[in-house]
Scaffold this active site. Structure first.
Site, PDB file in Angstrom:
ATOM      1  N   GLY A   1       4.478  29.668  84.629  1.00 50.06           N
ATOM      2  CA  GLY A   1       4.125  28.945  83.400  1.00 50.06           C
ATOM      3  C   GLY A   1       5.322  28.661  82.498  1.00 50.06           C
ATOM      4  O   GLY A   1       5.283  27.740  81.685  1.00 50.06           O
TER       5      GLY A   1
ATOM      6  N   GLU B   1       6.793  25.637  83.884  1.00 47.42           N
ATOM      7  CA  GLU B   1       5.822  24.570  83.627  1.00 47.42           C
ATOM      8  C   GLU B   1       5.848  24.109  82.166  1.00 47.42           C
ATOM      9  O   GLU B   1       5.764  22.912  81.896  1.00 47.42           O
ATOM     10  CB  GLU B   1       4.416  25.061  84.021  1.00 47.42           C
ATOM     11  CG  GLU B   1       4.284  25.203  85.535  1.00 47.42           C
ATOM     12  CD  GLU B   1       3.023  25.933  85.956  1.00 47.42           C
ATOM     13  OE1 GLU B   1       2.775  27.050  85.447  1.00 47.42           O
ATOM     14  OE2 GLU B   1       2.278  25.399  86.788  1.00 47.42           O
TER      15      GLU B   1
HETATM   16  N1  CAA Z   1       3.023  38.532  82.863  1.00 49.59           N
HETATM   17  C1  CAA Z   1       2.848  39.705  82.240  1.00 49.59           C
HETATM   18  N2  CAA Z   1       3.836  40.573  81.968  1.00 49.59           N
HETATM   19  C2  CAA Z   1       5.071  40.212  82.367  1.00 49.59           C
HETATM   20  C3  CAA Z   1       5.338  39.012  83.019  1.00 49.59           C
HETATM   21  C4  CAA Z   1       4.236  38.137  83.267  1.00 49.59           C
HETATM   22  N3  CAA Z   1       4.382  36.942  83.859  1.00 49.59           N
HETATM   23  N4  CAA Z   1       6.645  38.949  83.316  1.00 49.59           N
HETATM   24  C5  CAA Z   1       7.186  40.091  82.836  1.00 49.59           C
HETATM   25  N5  CAA Z   1       6.247  40.846  82.250  1.00 49.59           N
HETATM   26  C6  CAA Z   1       6.416  42.168  81.632  1.00 49.59           C
HETATM   27  C7  CAA Z   1       6.543  43.264  82.666  1.00 49.59           C
HETATM   28  O1  CAA Z   1       5.285  43.663  83.135  1.00 49.59           O
HETATM   29  C8  CAA Z   1       7.248  44.325  81.867  1.00 49.59           C
HETATM   30  O2  CAA Z   1       6.305  44.977  81.061  1.00 49.59           O
HETATM   31  P1  CAA Z   1       6.341  46.587  80.894  1.00 49.59           P
HETATM   32  O3  CAA Z   1       7.670  46.888  80.266  1.00 49.59           O
HETATM   33  O4  CAA Z   1       5.163  46.872  80.023  1.00 49.59           O
HETATM   34  O5  CAA Z   1       6.244  47.123  82.286  1.00 49.59           O
HETATM   35  C9  CAA Z   1       8.156  43.526  80.947  1.00 49.59           C
HETATM   36  O6  CAA Z   1       7.627  42.195  80.913  1.00 49.59           O
HETATM   37  C10 CAA Z   1       9.576  43.446  81.459  1.00 49.59           C
HETATM   38  O7  CAA Z   1       9.527  42.955  82.801  1.00 49.59           O
HETATM   39  P2  CAA Z   1      10.273  43.684  84.000  1.00 49.59           P
HETATM   40  O8  CAA Z   1      10.378  45.156  83.781  1.00 49.59           O
HETATM   41  O9  CAA Z   1       9.610  43.240  85.269  1.00 49.59           O
HETATM   42  O10 CAA Z   1      11.726  43.047  83.855  1.00 49.59           O
HETATM   43  P3  CAA Z   1      12.797  42.785  85.010  1.00 49.59           P
HETATM   44  O11 CAA Z   1      14.046  42.395  84.323  1.00 49.59           O
HETATM   45  O12 CAA Z   1      12.839  43.921  85.961  1.00 49.59           O
HETATM   46  O13 CAA Z   1      12.226  41.524  85.834  1.00 49.59           O
HETATM   47  C11 CAA Z   1      11.239  39.335  86.042  1.00 49.59           C
HETATM   48  C12 CAA Z   1      12.116  40.276  85.188  1.00 49.59           C
HETATM   49  C13 CAA Z   1      11.958  39.032  87.354  1.00 49.59           C
HETATM   50  C14 CAA Z   1      11.026  38.063  85.245  1.00 49.59           C
HETATM   51  C15 CAA Z   1       9.910  40.050  86.345  1.00 49.59           C
HETATM   52  O14 CAA Z   1       9.363  40.543  85.126  1.00 49.59           O
HETATM   53  C16 CAA Z   1       8.907  39.158  86.979  1.00 49.59           C
HETATM   54  O15 CAA Z   1       8.991  38.883  88.169  1.00 49.59           O
HETATM   55  N6  CAA Z   1       7.895  38.688  86.188  1.00 49.59           N
HETATM   56  C17 CAA Z   1       6.837  37.874  86.699  1.00 49.59           C
HETATM   57  C18 CAA Z   1       7.312  36.459  86.942  1.00 49.59           C
HETATM   58  C19 CAA Z   1       6.207  35.625  87.526  1.00 49.59           C
HETATM   59  O16 CAA Z   1       5.755  35.866  88.638  1.00 49.59           O
HETATM   60  N7  CAA Z   1       5.763  34.585  86.774  1.00 49.59           N
HETATM   61  C20 CAA Z   1       4.722  33.700  87.199  1.00 49.59           C
HETATM   62  C21 CAA Z   1       3.404  34.193  86.704  1.00 49.59           C
HETATM   63  S1  CAA Z   1       2.101  33.302  87.429  1.00 49.59           S
HETATM   64  C22 CAA Z   1       1.925  31.887  86.519  1.00 49.59           C
HETATM   65  O17 CAA Z   1       2.719  31.587  85.638  1.00 49.59           O
HETATM   66  C23 CAA Z   1       0.734  31.089  86.856  1.00 49.59           C
HETATM   67  C24 CAA Z   1       0.655  29.719  86.284  1.00 49.59           C
HETATM   68  O18 CAA Z   1       1.288  28.787  86.766  1.00 49.59           O
HETATM   69  C25 CAA Z   1      -0.240  29.440  85.219  1.00 49.59           C
END
Ligand code: CAA
Length: 263
Positions: A108, A111
């Site tokens: 998102g 996006e």
């Molecule tokens: N949703 C909810 N929480 C999220 C998030 C997300 N998309 N991305 C990060 N966070 C949160 C983590 O859960 C974490 O929370 P806690 O400290 O409470 O555990 C906090 O943010 C910090 O994240 P990380 O510890 O994971 O940080 P990192 O530096 O190790 O990694 C990252 C960073 C690579 C961005 C990793 O957080 C990640 O992979 N996030 C998800 C990315 C993702 O897959 N996004 C797509 C979502 S699906 C979507 O968007 C659907 C759509 O089209 C509508």
């Protein structure tokens, strides 16, 4: 507002998504606040917007995975519509919106940047549509806008493989217009926004509408859209002032900001 801040800097408005604990992930509350923030922008005094994320690590790390994890089919569809409605509002917002992408722009996050008119990013930016790795499709317009921006072949590769790309690759494929060191990103966005704001506001709005609306139809209809919006400009004071400045051959006057005039 808990998750979105708004700052006015002259004719430029800066909207910041501010949920750093979750890397500015978009849950329903953030989407609702974004919607309300855009709807509250004073279009009489604002000519360009900048959209960015709080902190130095992330623009927006996607839709909120926790919130999505328990959705039913109908709820998933409704959540997609909720994001799509806000993003479409941004895309069709009357004035230009510049995405200043300051870190992760995943799912998102990528996006929402694509619903903006122009994307610039920091060197640490990471773009990607990781959804298929989570068992879903991009749901806030990614399948549509990425293909339109970088071409269907590249969009399909990025979406099917769920591979993230760095800023330089995003620049190379045309997803972003420029890459800056992080500390220079917001100043660059503000400079660009101020440059846009110095031009005739109705003409700029009409350009946005002509490009957006024209891309939805065939060329014969598109040029008619352009002709209408071009014609509209001749009813404005800005056109008279702008062309008058040129014809007077007065350098100072030519460079002066044309007076603000709104519809
Ligand atoms: N949703 C909810 N929480 C999220 C998030 C997300 N998309 N991305 C990060 N966070 C949160 C983590 O859960 C974490 O929370 P806690 O400290 O409470 O555990 C906090 O943010 C910090 O994240 P990380 O510890 O994971 O940080 P990192 O530096 O190790 O990694 C990252 C960073 C690579 C961005 C990793 O957080 C990640 O992979 N996030 C998800 C990315 C993702 O897959 N996004 C797509 C979502 S699906 C979507 O968007 C659907 C759509 O089209 C509508």
């Amino acid at each position: 507002m808990e998750f979105v801040t708004y700052e006015q800097d002259g004719y430029v408005g800066i909207i910041t998504i501010n949920r750093p604990k979750a890397l500015n992930a978009l849950n329903s509350a953030v989407l609702e606040e974004l919607d309300a923030t855009f709807k509250a922008v004073d279009l009489d005094t604002t000519r360009c917007l900048i959209l960015t994320g709080a902190g130095e690590k992330s623009f927006v790390a996607g839709a909120d995975i926790g919130e999505m994890s328990t959705l039913t089919k109908a709820e998933g569809e409704a959540f997609g519509k909720k994001g799509n409605d806000v993003f479409r509002y941004i895309e069709t917002f009357p004035i230009p919106v510049i995405a200043a992408v300051n870190g992760f722009a995943l799912g998102g996050g990528c996006e929402i940047s694509m619903s903006c008119d122009i994307r610039i990013c920091s060197e640490n930016a990471i773009f990607g549509q990781p959804e298929v790795g989570l068992g879903i499709t991009p749901g806030f317009g990614g399948t549509q806008r990425l293909a339109r921006l970088v071409g269907a072949g590249m969009a399909k590769q990025l979406i099917y493989t769920a591979r993230n790309i760095k800023a330089d690759e995003a620049y190379r494929i045309g997803l972003v217009n420029a890459v800056y060191p992080l500390e220079e990103l917001l100043p660059a966005a503000k400079k660009m926004a101020a440059g846009i704001a110095a031009n005739a506001p109705i003409a700029v709005r009409n350009c946005k509408k002509a490009i957006n609306d024209g891309l939805q139809v065939d060329m014969d209809q598109a040029i008619v859209i352009e002709e209408k919006l071009f014609g509209d400009c001749f009813e404005t004071e800005d056109q008279k002032a702008g062309m008058g400045n040129f014809l007077e051959k007065d350098k100072e006057k030519k460079l002066k900001v044309v007076p603000f005039q709104n519809k």
